[in-house]
Write a protein that holds these residues in place. Structure first.
Motif, PDB file in Angstrom:
ATOM      1  N   ASP A  13       0.821  -1.212   0.000  1.00  0.00           N
ATOM      2  CA  ASP A  13       0.000   0.000   0.000  1.00  0.00           C
ATOM      3  C   ASP A  13       0.852   1.258   0.000  1.00  0.00           C
ATOM      4  OD1 ASP A  13      -2.579  -1.330   0.100  1.00  0.00           O
ATOM      5  OD2 ASP A  13      -1.983  -1.917   2.123  1.00  0.00           O
ATOM      6  N   ALA A  14       1.881   1.292   0.823  1.00  0.00           N
ATOM      7  CA  ALA A  14       2.761   2.463   0.882  1.00  0.00           C
ATOM      8  C   ALA A  14       3.557   2.617  -0.406  1.00  0.00           C
ATOM      9  CB  ALA A  14       3.699   2.357   2.075  1.00  0.00           C
ATOM     10  N   ASP A  16       2.630   1.567  -3.379  1.00  0.00           N
ATOM     11  CA  ASP A  16       1.680   2.031  -4.400  1.00  0.00           C
ATOM     12  C   ASP A  16       1.391   3.518  -4.239  1.00  0.00           C
ATOM     13  OD1 ASP A  16       1.542  -0.528  -5.399  1.00  0.00           O
ATOM     14  OD2 ASP A  16      -0.398  -0.989  -4.473  1.00  0.00           O
ATOM     15  N   PHE A  17       1.276   3.968  -2.996  1.00  0.00           N
ATOM     16  CA  PHE A  17       1.030   5.385  -2.742  1.00  0.00           C
ATOM     17  C   PHE A  17       2.148   6.245  -3.346  1.00  0.00           C
ATOM     18  CE2 PHE A  17       1.996   9.057   0.007  1.00  0.00           C
ATOM     19  CZ  PHE A  17       0.879   9.816  -0.252  1.00  0.00           C
ATOM     20  N   GLU A  20       1.767   7.092  -6.912  1.00  0.00           N
ATOM     21  CA  GLU A  20       0.694   8.021  -7.277  1.00  0.00           C
ATOM     22  C   GLU A  20       1.241   9.377  -7.707  1.00  0.00           C
ATOM     23  OE1 GLU A  20      -2.662   8.519  -4.682  1.00  0.00           O
ATOM     24  OE2 GLU A  20      -2.488   6.441  -3.996  1.00  0.00           O
ATOM     25  N   ALA A  37      -4.203  11.567   1.735  1.00  0.00           N
ATOM     26  CA  ALA A  37      -3.791  10.404   2.535  1.00  0.00           C
ATOM     27  C   ALA A  37      -3.767  10.740   4.025  1.00  0.00           C
ATOM     28  CB  ALA A  37      -2.422   9.914   2.075  1.00  0.00           C
ATOM     29  N   ASP A  52      -5.107   2.145   4.741  1.00  0.00           N
ATOM     30  CA  ASP A  52      -5.163   3.594   4.979  1.00  0.00           C
ATOM     31  C   ASP A  52      -4.072   4.030   5.945  1.00  0.00           C
ATOM     32  OD1 ASP A  52      -7.366   3.861   3.300  1.00  0.00           O
ATOM     33  OD2 ASP A  52      -8.790   3.612   4.947  1.00  0.00           O
ATOM     34  N   THR A  55      -0.723   4.005   4.092  1.00  0.00           N
ATOM     35  CA  THR A  55      -0.640   5.137   3.184  1.00  0.00           C
ATOM     36  C   THR A  55      -0.433   6.441   3.953  1.00  0.00           C
ATOM     37  OG1 THR A  55      -2.034   3.983   1.593  1.00  0.00           O
ATOM     38  CG2 THR A  55      -1.860   6.354   1.337  1.00  0.00           C
TER      39      THR A  55
END
Length: 103
Positions: A13-14, A16-17, A20, A37, A52, A55
């Motif tokens: 998740d991190a 992928d963030f 962004e 975020a 969440d 992120t």
């Protein structure tokens, strides 16, 4: 969520963030990504979901690394390179949000 280490960016998740940010090169492009975020975490109830939270931690790490990218250490591989991409300062409210301790 896949994880491979104990650092802030060592989970899917991190990581992928961080991607962004893509071609975001100005504060006007970067700030909303970080703020969204951080707001998810700050506006959450006690039951924050792991993606969440991961992120949000990554967003806070990006804020810290804005002025001192060397603080990312080995995690720099997962940050948008080069980081930061501008010398513009981040809005003060992002620094405040990243440092906020929710109790």
């Amino acid at each position: 969520m896949g994880s491979w280490d104990s650092s802030v960016f060592s989970n899917d998740d991190a990581a992928d963030f961080s991607f962004e940010f893509g071609d975001a090169n100005t504060v006007a492009e970067v700030a909303p990504i970080i703020e969204n975020a951080l707001d998810v975490v700050l506006n959450s109830t006690l039951d924050l979901e792991a993606p969440d939270g991961a992120t949000g931690l990554a967003a806070a790490a990006h804020v810290v690394a804005w002025n001192e990218p060397e603080l990312l250490g080995n995690d720099a591989a997962y940050a948008p390179a080069p980081w930061p991409r501008t010398t513009e300062p981040l809005p003060r409210n992002l620094i405040t949000k990243a440092a906020y301790e929710k109790r």
